[in-house]
Design a protein around this motif. Sequence first.
Motif: not given
Length: 183
Positions: A51-68
């Motif tokens: 939840l912390a790394f793969r959901l919240f942080l991955a989504d929050a850090l996908s600045m401008g929609g950048s999944f990578a």
Amino acid sequence: ASGFKWAPIAVGAALWIPLAQLLRGGAVPSFEQGWAVALSALLLYAVHEELAFRLFLADALSMGGSFALGTLLSTVLFTVVHMNNPFSNPLGMVNIFLAGLGLCLLRASGGGMAGAVAAHFLWNAGIGVAMGFGVSGYRFPAVFRPAFETGSFGPESSPFLTAVLLLMVVPGALKLFGRRRDG
């Protein structure tokens, strides 16, 4: 439900190395108390970290929609958190990074959060409680113990695991990142 379909496949591909080592060297019943509690704790760890790394942080850090970008930054943070584990070492951190990347890719490629949590839990429970190896430097009560040691950090320090993770992660990353860039 589709997440659970992919999680055992992903974990099974990586678990064959420590399982082969265990079978080669033998195993002894450990008769340790508390392995059921250890399984519960490992499930909570898997849920929390996913939840912390793969959901919240991955989504929050996908600045401008950048999944990578979100995937890479959350995976780096996941690795940094594990650097304080007992007996951590450079190869173990490379493998933690690759595993974190693989869990992000599993989530994004249709496994969802259920798949990421299941894969994380199955790895930790299989390695630590069923097979008795260290899990990222920690020991848990186990059903069996190996008749030999793989190192204090556990199978995560194995160069064979590095090869298996690379074989799993690189094609998935190329496919997923390529598809997201094109689409």
